[in-house]
Design a protein around this motif. Sequence first.
Motif, PDB file in Angstrom:
ATOM      1  N   VAL B  23     -22.707  21.608   8.887  1.00 34.27           N
ATOM      2  CA  VAL B  23     -22.671  20.403   8.054  1.00 34.27           C
ATOM      3  C   VAL B  23     -23.631  20.531   6.879  1.00 34.27           C
ATOM      4  O   VAL B  23     -23.316  20.146   5.759  1.00 34.27           O
ATOM      5  CB  VAL B  23     -23.033  19.152   8.887  1.00 34.27           C
ATOM      6  N   LYS B  24     -24.788  21.135   7.121  1.00 36.72           N
ATOM      7  CA  LYS B  24     -25.767  21.280   6.044  1.00 36.72           C
ATOM      8  C   LYS B  24     -25.286  22.209   4.939  1.00 36.72           C
ATOM      9  O   LYS B  24     -25.742  22.100   3.804  1.00 36.72           O
ATOM     10  CB  LYS B  24     -27.087  21.835   6.604  1.00 36.72           C
ATOM     11  N   ARG B  25     -24.391  23.143   5.295  1.00 43.07           N
ATOM     12  CA  ARG B  25     -23.935  24.090   4.278  1.00 43.07           C
ATOM     13  C   ARG B  25     -22.666  23.651   3.570  1.00 43.07           C
ATOM     14  O   ARG B  25     -22.385  24.092   2.451  1.00 43.07           O
ATOM     15  CB  ARG B  25     -23.721  25.470   4.915  1.00 43.07           C
ATOM     16  N   LEU B  26     -21.886  22.779   4.174  1.00 41.26           N
ATOM     17  CA  LEU B  26     -20.628  22.370   3.547  1.00 41.26           C
ATOM     18  C   LEU B  26     -20.821  21.822   2.130  1.00 41.26           C
ATOM     19  O   LEU B  26     -20.036  22.154   1.237  1.00 41.26           O
ATOM     20  CB  LEU B  26     -19.896  21.353   4.432  1.00 41.26           C
ATOM     21  N   PRO B  27     -21.838  20.991   1.891  1.00 47.38           N
ATOM     22  CA  PRO B  27     -22.039  20.525   0.515  1.00 47.38           C
ATOM     23  C   PRO B  27     -22.277  21.664  -0.468  1.00 47.38           C
ATOM     24  O   PRO B  27     -21.888  21.571  -1.633  1.00 47.38           O
ATOM     25  CB  PRO B  27     -23.288  19.635   0.624  1.00 47.38           C
ATOM     26  N   LEU B  28     -22.887  22.750  -0.005  1.00 47.50           N
ATOM     27  CA  LEU B  28     -23.115  23.893  -0.890  1.00 47.50           C
ATOM     28  C   LEU B  28     -21.798  24.568  -1.237  1.00 47.50           C
ATOM     29  O   LEU B  28     -21.569  24.952  -2.391  1.00 47.50           O
ATOM     30  CB  LEU B  28     -24.038  24.907  -0.213  1.00 47.50           C
ATOM     31  N   TYR B  29     -20.915  24.694  -0.245  1.00 47.61           N
ATOM     32  CA  TYR B  29     -19.604  25.284  -0.503  1.00 47.61           C
ATOM     33  C   TYR B  29     -18.820  24.401  -1.465  1.00 47.61           C
ATOM     34  O   TYR B  29     -18.129  24.886  -2.360  1.00 47.61           O
ATOM     35  CB  TYR B  29     -18.807  25.437   0.805  1.00 47.61           C
ATOM     36  N   LEU B  30     -18.954  23.111  -1.262  1.00 58.08           N
ATOM     37  CA  LEU B  30     -18.253  22.156  -2.113  1.00 58.08           C
ATOM     38  C   LEU B  30     -18.639  22.355  -3.573  1.00 58.08           C
ATOM     39  O   LEU B  30     -17.780  22.454  -4.454  1.00 58.08           O
ATOM     40  CB  LEU B  30     -18.605  20.744  -1.651  1.00 58.08           C
ATOM     41  N   GLN B  31     -19.922  22.421  -3.817  1.00 51.76           N
ATOM     42  CA  GLN B  31     -20.402  22.614  -5.185  1.00 51.76           C
ATOM     43  C   GLN B  31     -19.925  23.943  -5.738  1.00 51.76           C
ATOM     44  O   GLN B  31     -19.468  24.035  -6.884  1.00 51.76           O
ATOM     45  CB  GLN B  31     -21.935  22.561  -5.190  1.00 51.76           C
ATOM     46  N   ALA B  32     -19.988  24.984  -4.894  1.00 53.44           N
ATOM     47  CA  ALA B  32     -19.539  26.307  -5.330  1.00 53.44           C
ATOM     48  C   ALA B  32     -18.057  26.295  -5.690  1.00 53.44           C
ATOM     49  O   ALA B  32     -17.626  26.945  -6.647  1.00 53.44           O
ATOM     50  CB  ALA B  32     -19.807  27.335  -4.233  1.00 53.44           C
ATOM     51  N   LEU B  33     -17.272  25.538  -4.928  1.00 55.44           N
ATOM     52  CA  LEU B  33     -15.837  25.458  -5.188  1.00 55.44           C
ATOM     53  C   LEU B  33     -15.541  24.699  -6.470  1.00 55.44           C
ATOM     54  O   LEU B  33     -14.626  25.071  -7.225  1.00 55.44           O
ATOM     55  CB  LEU B  33     -15.126  24.796  -4.004  1.00 55.44           C
ATOM     56  N   VAL B  34     -16.298  23.656  -6.726  1.00 55.19           N
ATOM     57  CA  VAL B  34     -16.135  22.912  -7.976  1.00 55.19           C
ATOM     58  C   VAL B  34     -16.438  23.840  -9.152  1.00 55.19           C
ATOM     59  O   VAL B  34     -15.684  23.902 -10.126  1.00 55.19           O
ATOM     60  CB  VAL B  34     -17.074  21.687  -8.003  1.00 55.19           C
ATOM     61  N   ASP B  35     -17.509  24.593  -9.041  1.00 52.15           N
ATOM     62  CA  ASP B  35     -17.863  25.540 -10.094  1.00 52.15           C
ATOM     63  C   ASP B  35     -16.772  26.596 -10.276  1.00 52.15           C
ATOM     64  O   ASP B  35     -16.411  26.945 -11.403  1.00 52.15           O
ATOM     65  CB  ASP B  35     -19.186  26.241  -9.750  1.00 52.15           C
ATOM     66  N   ALA B  36     -16.258  27.108  -9.155  1.00 51.65           N
ATOM     67  CA  ALA B  36     -15.221  28.136  -9.219  1.00 51.65           C
ATOM     68  C   ALA B  36     -13.958  27.580  -9.874  1.00 51.65           C
ATOM     69  O   ALA B  36     -13.280  28.271 -10.645  1.00 51.65           O
ATOM     70  CB  ALA B  36     -14.900  28.646  -7.818  1.00 51.65           C
ATOM     71  N   ASN B  37     -13.660  26.332  -9.565  1.00 51.72           N
ATOM     72  CA  ASN B  37     -12.517  25.668 -10.181  1.00 51.72           C
ATOM     73  C   ASN B  37     -12.707  25.572 -11.693  1.00 51.72           C
ATOM     74  O   ASN B  37     -11.779  25.818 -12.466  1.00 51.72           O
ATOM     75  CB  ASN B  37     -12.351  24.266  -9.586  1.00 51.72           C
ATOM     76  N   ASP B  38     -13.919  25.228 -12.112  1.00 57.60           N
ATOM     77  CA  ASP B  38     -14.231  25.169 -13.541  1.00 57.60           C
ATOM     78  C   ASP B  38     -14.050  26.530 -14.197  1.00 57.60           C
ATOM     79  O   ASP B  38     -13.722  26.619 -15.378  1.00 57.60           O
ATOM     80  CB  ASP B  38     -15.688  24.702 -13.740  1.00 57.60           C
ATOM     81  N   TYR B  70      -7.620  27.516   6.669  1.00 55.22           N
ATOM     82  CA  TYR B  70      -7.171  27.159   5.331  1.00 55.22           C
ATOM     83  C   TYR B  70      -7.187  28.343   4.371  1.00 55.22           C
ATOM     84  O   TYR B  70      -7.033  28.177   3.178  1.00 55.22           O
ATOM     85  CB  TYR B  70      -8.015  26.002   4.769  1.00 55.22           C
ATOM     86  N   GLY B  71      -7.386  29.542   4.919  1.00 55.17           N
ATOM     87  CA  GLY B  71      -7.376  30.726   4.071  1.00 55.17           C
ATOM     88  C   GLY B  71      -6.091  31.502   4.237  1.00 55.17           C
ATOM     89  O   GLY B  71      -5.286  31.219   5.114  1.00 55.17           O
ATOM     90  N   GLU B  80      -8.727  24.873  -4.658  1.00 53.98           N
ATOM     91  CA  GLU B  80      -8.475  23.438  -4.686  1.00 53.98           C
ATOM     92  C   GLU B  80      -8.213  22.872  -3.287  1.00 53.98           C
ATOM     93  O   GLU B  80      -8.756  21.828  -2.909  1.00 53.98           O
ATOM     94  CB  GLU B  80      -7.283  23.141  -5.606  1.00 53.98           C
ATOM     95  N   LEU B  81      -7.422  23.593  -2.507  1.00 55.43           N
ATOM     96  CA  LEU B  81      -7.123  23.142  -1.150  1.00 55.43           C
ATOM     97  C   LEU B  81      -8.391  23.083  -0.299  1.00 55.43           C
ATOM     98  O   LEU B  81      -8.647  22.089   0.388  1.00 55.43           O
ATOM     99  CB  LEU B  81      -6.108  24.086  -0.489  1.00 55.43           C
ATOM    100  N   LEU B  82      -9.185  24.127  -0.379  1.00 57.80           N
ATOM    101  CA  LEU B  82     -10.404  24.175   0.424  1.00 57.80           C
ATOM    102  C   LEU B  82     -11.375  23.070   0.009  1.00 57.80           C
ATOM    103  O   LEU B  82     -11.993  22.417   0.848  1.00 57.80           O
ATOM    104  CB  LEU B  82     -11.070  25.546   0.289  1.00 57.80           C
ATOM    105  N   ARG B  83     -11.452  22.843  -1.296  1.00 59.33           N
ATOM    106  CA  ARG B  83     -12.312  21.765  -1.787  1.00 59.33           C
ATOM    107  C   ARG B  83     -11.891  20.427  -1.189  1.00 59.33           C
ATOM    108  O   ARG B  83     -12.723  19.656  -0.705  1.00 59.33           O
ATOM    109  CB  ARG B  83     -12.250  21.688  -3.312  1.00 59.33           C
ATOM    110  N   GLN B  84     -10.594  20.180  -1.187  1.00 57.69           N
ATOM    111  CA  GLN B  84     -10.093  18.924  -0.619  1.00 57.69           C
ATOM    112  C   GLN B  84     -10.409  18.802   0.860  1.00 57.69           C
ATOM    113  O   GLN B  84     -10.777  17.731   1.343  1.00 57.69           O
ATOM    114  CB  GLN B  84      -8.580  18.827  -0.824  1.00 57.69           C
ATOM    115  N   GLN B  85     -10.255  19.904   1.586  1.00 60.83           N
ATOM    116  CA  GLN B  85     -10.495  19.860   3.029  1.00 60.83           C
ATOM    117  C   GLN B  85     -11.960  19.578   3.348  1.00 60.83           C
ATOM    118  O   GLN B  85     -12.275  18.788   4.235  1.00 60.83           O
ATOM    119  CB  GLN B  85     -10.062  21.186   3.681  1.00 60.83           C
ATOM    120  N   ILE B  86     -12.856  20.247   2.613  1.00 61.49           N
ATOM    121  CA  ILE B  86     -14.281  20.015   2.845  1.00 61.49           C
ATOM    122  C   ILE B  86     -14.634  18.586   2.464  1.00 61.49           C
ATOM    123  O   ILE B  86     -15.366  17.897   3.170  1.00 61.49           O
ATOM    124  CB  ILE B  86     -15.138  21.023   2.048  1.00 61.49           C
TER     125      ILE B  86
END
Lengths: 237, 237
Positions: B23-38, B70-71, B80-86
């Motif tokens: 749980v503590k790391r999921l927000p980090l993945y989320l941010q990384a995914l947003v950046d990757a999407n950008d 989800y991979g 995008e899919l992974l971001r939504q799931q997290i």
Amino acid sequence: MPVAPGPGAAAAPVPRSLPEATVKRLPLYLQALVDANDDRMVTISSEELAGRAGVNAPQVRKDLSYLGSYGTRGVGYNTELLRQQINRQLGLNREYNVALIGAGNLGQALGHYRGFAQRGFHVVAAFDTDPSKVGTRLGNADVHPLSELVEIVRKEHITMALIATPAMVAQDVLDRLVEAGITSVLNFAPTVLNVPAGVYLRKVDLAVELQILGYYEHLRSGRRAEAAGLAHTAGGR
Amino acid sequence: MPVAPGPGAAAAPVPRSLPEATVKRLPLYLQALVDANDDRMVTISSEELAGRAGVNAPQVRKDLSYLGSYGTRGVGYNTELLRQQINRQLGLNREYNVALIGAGNLGQALGHYRGFAQRGFHVVAAFDTDPSKVGTRLGNADVHPLSELVEIVRKEHITMALIATPAMVAQDVLDRLVEAGITSVLNFAPTVLNVPAGVYLRKVDLAVELQILGYYEHLRSGRRAEAAGLAHTAGGR
DNA sequence: CCATGTGAAAGCGTTCACAGCG
DNA sequence: CGCTGTGAACGCTTTCACATGG
């Protein structure tokens, strides 16, 4: 296992490496001991200390055992002695000069926070790129232009830094800090930073903390809906 | 110590209980995914995601495996899919109303911090006892007297709170928050607080963070002094 | 063929029970 | 007798190796 204080190590085996989890709790014990001292307690049991620090008693005893045997069986720990020992182990018996990078919302709060100086961490210089901030005063620090960072860090013997800048510029700032010789950094910018070996980087991400909180809130609200027999469409909210 | 996940919560569809460390790391993945999407990335490998989140690749795969599959083997994860799931797992697909108690240095910084609202956490009301602060505006919130806390929390449907008061009054504030029905609290006051079961309390102590940093700084400076003739190359990461 | 997904192993941290000592 | 100090059990996390499947 890492103990067995060899012969000759009589007085101060100071910088022995402690488990990370223990290091995180020592400051809590320290605060609890200060409070206990204020309450005129001369000795304190692991039970009492645990209550004041918000952990359990066996944990306290295990943690303190890493520092050595500073308790008295059948009695407890001498509050003042234990406080001194933890203080020494944490390296708080000396003062640290700290640089603050970023004088925005969070930077201002950090610059004015008195809890730092009380524990020997002195924010002696702040930095910002905004010309309207440069030249102002922030707590006990002047706000300098970022271009002077390396120079001032060296001149003021600063060894630690707080990064409170936007995420975009945090890596650039960190690189300059490393160039200036800083070896300990606390990063408040919500971004992953790269440091060379030998520099200790720690991160505090306020938005992440809220998201973790949000997860458990979400989890609990899901449970509440289930418990009420309302699998889906649990009215409003 | 705060809120054990507890057994008995078997296969629930969405809010499945995740390991706390994950749980503590999921927000980090989320941010990384947003950046990757950008960065216009459509898929991302565990390797790439790990680099952007500051962890290692097996850790990423293990964490993500708790969410489901989800991979795509041989390819990676759809960003995008992974971001939504997290997002869904963290409960970030809804908005939260947050109360801020204490409009001092830190409270003001928290009230103005944009990172909260960006992630769906809206500070809709602030509280302080200082009459000179009451009636002012803090970000998008009005500052109310503390006496109105219970009333406003209920009226505004606030479920989470940030305590940024002096340590002395934090327990009193918390008791009122609980009375008002709040179930998730982030405490910035440097003190141990007691909550009834069912309320999730999380603590951020800025002075503690600095003390931890100080320990490693101290440890390292001790090692440097010792490094008279012992060639011991840094084995850290 | 490649990167995911996952059992199994290794490593830490916490808890426990009690031996040891004032 | 009471409370500390600690070896040992336990449980959670991380790491690893590789079978799996697009």
